[in-house]
Write a protein that holds these residues in place. Structure first.
Motif, PDB file in Angstrom:
ATOM      1  N   ASN A 182      -6.784   8.259  -5.070  1.00  0.00           N
ATOM      2  CA  ASN A 182      -7.749   7.211  -4.723  1.00  0.00           C
ATOM      3  C   ASN A 182      -7.255   5.891  -5.285  1.00  0.00           C
ATOM      4  OD1 ASN A 182     -10.315   5.456  -5.304  1.00  0.00           O
ATOM      5  ND2 ASN A 182     -11.012   7.018  -3.871  1.00  0.00           N
ATOM      6  N   PHE A 183      -7.332   4.849  -4.456  1.00  0.00           N
ATOM      7  CA  PHE A 183      -6.886   3.525  -4.876  1.00  0.00           C
ATOM      8  C   PHE A 183      -7.964   2.520  -4.513  1.00  0.00           C
ATOM      9  CE2 PHE A 183      -4.859  -0.571  -4.395  1.00  0.00           C
ATOM     10  CZ  PHE A 183      -3.964  -0.618  -5.454  1.00  0.00           C
ATOM     11  N   GLY A 184      -8.554   1.901  -5.521  1.00  0.00           N
ATOM     12  CA  GLY A 184      -9.558   0.878  -5.269  1.00  0.00           C
ATOM     13  C   GLY A 184     -10.757   1.382  -4.492  1.00  0.00           C
ATOM     14  N   GLY A 185     -11.122   2.657  -4.687  1.00  0.00           N
ATOM     15  CA  GLY A 185     -12.270   3.214  -3.995  1.00  0.00           C
ATOM     16  C   GLY A 185     -11.961   3.839  -2.658  1.00  0.00           C
ATOM     17  N   GLU A 186     -10.708   3.785  -2.199  1.00  0.00           N
ATOM     18  CA  GLU A 186     -10.317   4.386  -0.923  1.00  0.00           C
ATOM     19  C   GLU A 186      -9.479   5.636  -1.168  1.00  0.00           C
ATOM     20  OE1 GLU A 186      -9.174   1.872   2.409  1.00  0.00           O
ATOM     21  OE2 GLU A 186      -9.356   0.112   1.107  1.00  0.00           O
ATOM     22  N   ASP A 187      -9.880   6.745  -0.551  1.00  0.00           N
ATOM     23  CA  ASP A 187      -9.119   7.988  -0.680  1.00  0.00           C
ATOM     24  C   ASP A 187      -7.761   7.840  -0.013  1.00  0.00           C
ATOM     25  OD1 ASP A 187     -11.152   9.222  -2.061  1.00  0.00           O
ATOM     26  OD2 ASP A 187     -12.050  10.115  -0.274  1.00  0.00           O
ATOM     27  N   ILE A 188      -6.741   8.414  -0.627  1.00  0.00           N
ATOM     28  CA  ILE A 188      -5.364   8.295  -0.146  1.00  0.00           C
ATOM     29  C   ILE A 188      -4.939   9.628   0.472  1.00  0.00           C
ATOM     30  CG2 ILE A 188      -2.980   7.822  -0.775  1.00  0.00           C
ATOM     31  CD1 ILE A 188      -4.889   5.422  -1.008  1.00  0.00           C
ATOM     32  N   GLU A 189      -4.564   9.586   1.743  1.00  0.00           N
ATOM     33  CA  GLU A 189      -4.105  10.791   2.429  1.00  0.00           C
ATOM     34  C   GLU A 189      -2.604  10.989   2.300  1.00  0.00           C
ATOM     35  OE1 GLU A 189      -5.796  13.221   3.862  1.00  0.00           O
ATOM     36  OE2 GLU A 189      -7.664  12.251   3.224  1.00  0.00           O
ATOM     37  N   ASP A 190      -1.846   9.881   2.369  1.00  0.00           N
ATOM     38  CA  ASP A 190      -0.390   9.997   2.328  1.00  0.00           C
ATOM     39  C   ASP A 190       0.211   8.689   1.820  1.00  0.00           C
ATOM     40  OD1 ASP A 190      -0.609   8.244   4.508  1.00  0.00           O
ATOM     41  OD2 ASP A 190      -0.366   9.849   5.977  1.00  0.00           O
ATOM     42  N   THR A 191       1.541   8.659   1.735  1.00  0.00           N
ATOM     43  CA  THR A 191       2.223   7.494   1.162  1.00  0.00           C
ATOM     44  C   THR A 191       2.058   6.262   2.035  1.00  0.00           C
ATOM     45  OG1 THR A 191       4.291   8.181   2.245  1.00  0.00           O
ATOM     46  CG2 THR A 191       3.939   8.909  -0.003  1.00  0.00           C
ATOM     47  N   ARG A 192       2.073   6.434   3.356  1.00  0.00           N
ATOM     48  CA  ARG A 192       1.945   5.285   4.250  1.00  0.00           C
ATOM     49  C   ARG A 192       0.627   4.575   4.023  1.00  0.00           C
ATOM     50  NH1 ARG A 192      -0.223   5.071   9.587  1.00  0.00           N
ATOM     51  NH2 ARG A 192       0.373   3.156  10.661  1.00  0.00           N
ATOM     52  N   GLU A 193      -0.447   5.360   3.859  1.00  0.00           N
ATOM     53  CA  GLU A 193      -1.751   4.752   3.647  1.00  0.00           C
ATOM     54  C   GLU A 193      -1.795   4.012   2.315  1.00  0.00           C
ATOM     55  OE1 GLU A 193      -6.421   5.953   4.187  1.00  0.00           O
ATOM     56  OE2 GLU A 193      -5.009   7.512   3.549  1.00  0.00           O
ATOM     57  N   LEU A 194      -1.182   4.572   1.269  1.00  0.00           N
ATOM     58  CA  LEU A 194      -1.170   3.902  -0.023  1.00  0.00           C
ATOM     59  C   LEU A 194      -0.417   2.585   0.048  1.00  0.00           C
ATOM     60  CD1 LEU A 194      -1.786   3.837  -3.046  1.00  0.00           C
ATOM     61  CD2 LEU A 194       0.350   5.102  -3.424  1.00  0.00           C
ATOM     62  N   VAL A 195       0.749   2.587   0.694  1.00  0.00           N
ATOM     63  CA  VAL A 195       1.538   1.350   0.808  1.00  0.00           C
ATOM     64  C   VAL A 195       0.747   0.276   1.537  1.00  0.00           C
ATOM     65  CG1 VAL A 195       3.577   0.336   1.896  1.00  0.00           C
ATOM     66  CG2 VAL A 195       3.770   2.514   0.683  1.00  0.00           C
ATOM     67  N   ARG A 196       0.067   0.644   2.601  1.00  0.00           N
ATOM     68  CA  ARG A 196      -0.703  -0.328   3.368  1.00  0.00           C
ATOM     69  C   ARG A 196      -1.850  -0.904   2.544  1.00  0.00           C
ATOM     70  NH1 ARG A 196      -5.251   0.187   5.998  1.00  0.00           N
ATOM     71  NH2 ARG A 196      -5.215   2.474   5.883  1.00  0.00           N
ATOM     72  N   ILE A 197      -2.580  -0.031   1.832  1.00  0.00           N
ATOM     73  CA  ILE A 197      -3.730  -0.495   1.055  1.00  0.00           C
ATOM     74  C   ILE A 197      -3.284  -1.368  -0.112  1.00  0.00           C
ATOM     75  CG2 ILE A 197      -5.639   0.264  -0.410  1.00  0.00           C
ATOM     76  CD1 ILE A 197      -5.885   2.734   1.356  1.00  0.00           C
ATOM     77  N   VAL A 198      -2.214  -0.967  -0.798  1.00  0.00           N
ATOM     78  CA  VAL A 198      -1.713  -1.780  -1.912  1.00  0.00           C
ATOM     79  C   VAL A 198      -1.250  -3.141  -1.401  1.00  0.00           C
ATOM     80  CG1 VAL A 198       0.090  -1.979  -3.664  1.00  0.00           C
ATOM     81  CG2 VAL A 198      -1.070   0.197  -3.334  1.00  0.00           C
ATOM     82  N   GLY A 199      -0.523  -3.147  -0.272  1.00  0.00           N
ATOM     83  CA  GLY A 199      -0.026  -4.406   0.279  1.00  0.00           C
ATOM     84  C   GLY A 199      -1.144  -5.352   0.675  1.00  0.00           C
ATOM     85  N   ASN A 200      -2.285  -4.806   1.071  1.00  0.00           N
ATOM     86  CA  ASN A 200      -3.420  -5.637   1.464  1.00  0.00           C
ATOM     87  C   ASN A 200      -4.262  -6.082   0.278  1.00  0.00           C
ATOM     88  OD1 ASN A 200      -2.860  -5.603   4.219  1.00  0.00           O
ATOM     89  ND2 ASN A 200      -4.021  -3.731   4.573  1.00  0.00           N
ATOM     90  N   SER A 201      -3.919  -5.601  -0.912  1.00  0.00           N
ATOM     91  CA  SER A 201      -4.670  -5.976  -2.108  1.00  0.00           C
ATOM     92  C   SER A 201      -4.130  -7.275  -2.688  1.00  0.00           C
ATOM     93  CB  SER A 201      -4.597  -4.859  -3.155  1.00  0.00           C
ATOM     94  OG  SER A 201      -5.084  -3.637  -2.632  1.00  0.00           O
ATOM     95  N   GLY A 202      -4.957  -7.951  -3.452  1.00  0.00           N
ATOM     96  CA  GLY A 202      -4.591  -9.255  -3.992  1.00  0.00           C
ATOM     97  C   GLY A 202      -3.673  -9.180  -5.195  1.00  0.00           C
ATOM     98  N   VAL A 203      -2.736 -10.105  -5.260  1.00  0.00           N
ATOM     99  CA  VAL A 203      -1.847 -10.211  -6.417  1.00  0.00           C
ATOM    100  C   VAL A 203      -2.680 -10.601  -7.640  1.00  0.00           C
ATOM    101  CG1 VAL A 203       0.124 -11.444  -7.394  1.00  0.00           C
ATOM    102  CG2 VAL A 203       0.090 -10.868  -4.954  1.00  0.00           C
ATOM    103  N   GLY A 204      -2.473  -9.891  -8.751  1.00  0.00           N
ATOM    104  CA  GLY A 204      -3.239 -10.152  -9.961  1.00  0.00           C
ATOM    105  C   GLY A 204      -4.569  -9.423 -10.014  1.00  0.00           C
ATOM    106  N   GLU A 205      -4.911  -8.716  -8.948  1.00  0.00           N
ATOM    107  CA  GLU A 205      -6.175  -7.974  -8.907  1.00  0.00           C
ATOM    108  C   GLU A 205      -6.065  -6.711  -9.746  1.00  0.00           C
ATOM    109  OE1 GLU A 205      -8.898  -5.630  -5.537  1.00  0.00           O
ATOM    110  OE2 GLU A 205      -7.297  -7.016  -4.933  1.00  0.00           O
ATOM    111  N   THR A 206      -7.103  -6.403 -10.516  1.00  0.00           N
ATOM    112  CA  THR A 206      -7.146  -5.176 -11.302  1.00  0.00           C
ATOM    113  C   THR A 206      -7.876  -4.107 -10.502  1.00  0.00           C
ATOM    114  OG1 THR A 206      -7.131  -6.379 -13.394  1.00  0.00           O
ATOM    115  CG2 THR A 206      -7.897  -4.105 -13.455  1.00  0.00           C
TER     116      THR A 206
END
Length: 467
Positions: free
Chosen positions: A301-325
């Motif tokens: 889980n990343f930022g409240g979103e369940d992660i199914e695979d690596t592609r989904e994690l990369v997309r969600i992280v990339g859409n997150s803000g720089v400096g965001e905790t």
């Protein structure tokens, strides 16, 4: 059967006409013409020996016909589409439509004429570009819609400049969602609405006149539309456009891990109930390391979103803000742990030089060699480190050969691989590996998870403990 009929009865039918929708949105759709200055060689000049009686003749001839035979230039033009997203003149199109252009001309629908445009910013990763025109009067524009709400089977309308023929519309349905072509951040909507060359950068509308995609690519054996077109989802585009407008470039979040998908055999080896999540194979210096993440963790889980695979994690992280905790939930040794990671910036991380590993003093004992799990293994030596181009501090077991009929061979292991962990514990000796295999057998496991490095790149491989 009654339930099925009731569901079908509530389905929306095909629109009687797209004319009202086309009339509503067309003033905001533009044609884009680009011009590029290309050097053009005029061909070889006559070669006349110095002192030849023809030397003066050819010099006079060249002077009368343009003299200088240096390469000339010509103008190359290209056509594409775009759409206005604000009344003050911001325009969205594809990066490949305007890439390398020296001049960009925007043609507006109807009798509004043309205006020159400047590039605000581009993102080759999603093939999106943001342009700007200057005008004294407010321009008609179209809003973005929620691409996450569009369903397979919903009606859509594409508009643009196909094959340079000018403003044109086509209609169809959403054929599929979440398509991935080649990019890391791909999230394409597939449609059977006709898309041809020149439609690139144009909008894909839902029936409310909102842009839910940017027409980007077609799949075709002959270069023409065969009903398989792709539009970058608006929920990706809006984030890119906001960053281009504010910074002139993208600023994507960076977690700082290497990851791989959790396959069924890896899940079994790790004792996981489901083959889902992103398995961390390496944690270099960066945000994840600072937060305490470790190789072998499974990000679920990343930022409240369940992660199914690596592609989904990369997309969600990339859409997150720089400096965001961000709160990240990982599985570690069968237990969940919550980490708080302050994200870095991916663009800076890619350009940064990799840090060097600290040196260690190797032992003097002779290495042991043995075959385990279908692998001929050698304990690490300074000579092997040098032969494999490894850092002085590298440890693990070196694969010297792989039995041809073994599961290790079937899983792609080969001589030169270095096994650094087994059962998510570090390996220094072959005895360490044998102990991990014995523990897996005693625990009723059918396989054991190995962390294998090849050329510095890590990946996890699950091998049966009975070979």
């Amino acid at each position: 059967m009654l339930t099925l009929l009731a569901s079908v009865s509530h389905a929306r039918g095909a629109p009687e006409s797209f004319a009202d929708l086309a009339q509503q949105v067309s003033p905001a759709v533009v044609n884009i013409t680009t011009a590029t200055v290309v050097a053009q060689d005029t061909g070889p000049s006559p070669m006349v020996p110095e002192g030849s009686p023809f030397e003066d003749f050819f010099r006079d001839f060249l002077d009368r016909n343009g003299g200088d035979q240096s390469p000339q230039s010509r103008r190359s033009s290209a056509l594409g589409s775009g759409f206005v997203i604000s009344e003050d003149g911001f325009i969205v199109t594809n990066n490949h439509v305007i890439e390398g252009a020296d001049e960009i001309e925007i043609e507006f629908f109807g009798d509004r004429g043309t205006l020159p445009a400047t590039v605000v910013g581009t993102d080759p990763n999603t093939d999106i570009a943001l342009l700007k025109v200057e005008t004294d009067e407010p321009l008609p524009f179209v809003p973005f819609g929620d691409s996450g709400a569009i369903r397979v089977g919903d009606w859509v309308m594409a508009m643009g400049n196909p094959l340079g023929q000018g403003f044109s519309i086509s209609a169809g349905i959403i054929s599929a969602r979440g398509r991935e072509l080649q990019g890391t951040y791909d999230d394409f909507l597939q449609t059977d609405a006709a898309i041809n060359r020149g439609n690139s950068g144009g909008p894909l509308f839902n029936m409310d006149g909102q842009v839910i995609g940017v027409n980007t690519a077609i799949l075709s054996p002959n270069g023409g539309s065969i009903g398989i077109g792709f539009a970058m989802a608006s929920n990706v585009v809006t984030k890119v456009v906001d960053q281009l407008k504010e910074f002139g470039e993208t600023r994507r979040g960076w977690l700082g891990v290497r990851i791989q998908d959790v396959t069924d055999d890896v899940a079994e080896a790790m004792g996981l109930a489901d083959a889902r999540g992103a398995l961390v194979t390496d944690v270099p210096e960066g945000p994840a390391m600072d937060a305490g993440m470790e190789a072998g963790d499974v990000i679920v889980n990343f930022g409240g979103e369940d992660i199914e695979d690596t592609r989904e994690l990369v997309r969600i992280v990339g859409n997150s803000g720089v400096g965001e905790t961000v709160r990240v939930i990982v599985l570690r040794e069968g237990q969940t742990q919550t980490l708080r990671v302050t994200l870095g910036r991916r663009e800076e991380a890619i350009s940064a030089d990799a840090s060097e590993a600290p040196e260690e003093t190797p032992g003097e004992d002779a290495p042991l060699e043995k075959t385990v799990l279908g692998l001929s293994l050698s304990e690490m030596t300074p000579e092997l480190r040098e032969e494999l181009g490894l850092d002085a501090g590298s440890s693990g077991l070196v694969v010297t050969a792989v039995l041809a009929e073994s599961q290790a061979a079937a899983k792609g292991l080969e001589a030169g691989d270095v096994i650094t962990e087994a059962g998510q514990q570090r390996l220094e000796t072959i005895a360490d590996l044998e102990a991990r295999v014995a523990e897996a057998k005693d625990g009723g496991r059918q396989s054991i998870l190995l962390l294998v490095r090849r050329g510095g790149d890590p990946r996890f491989v699950a091998l049966p403990v009975e070979e």
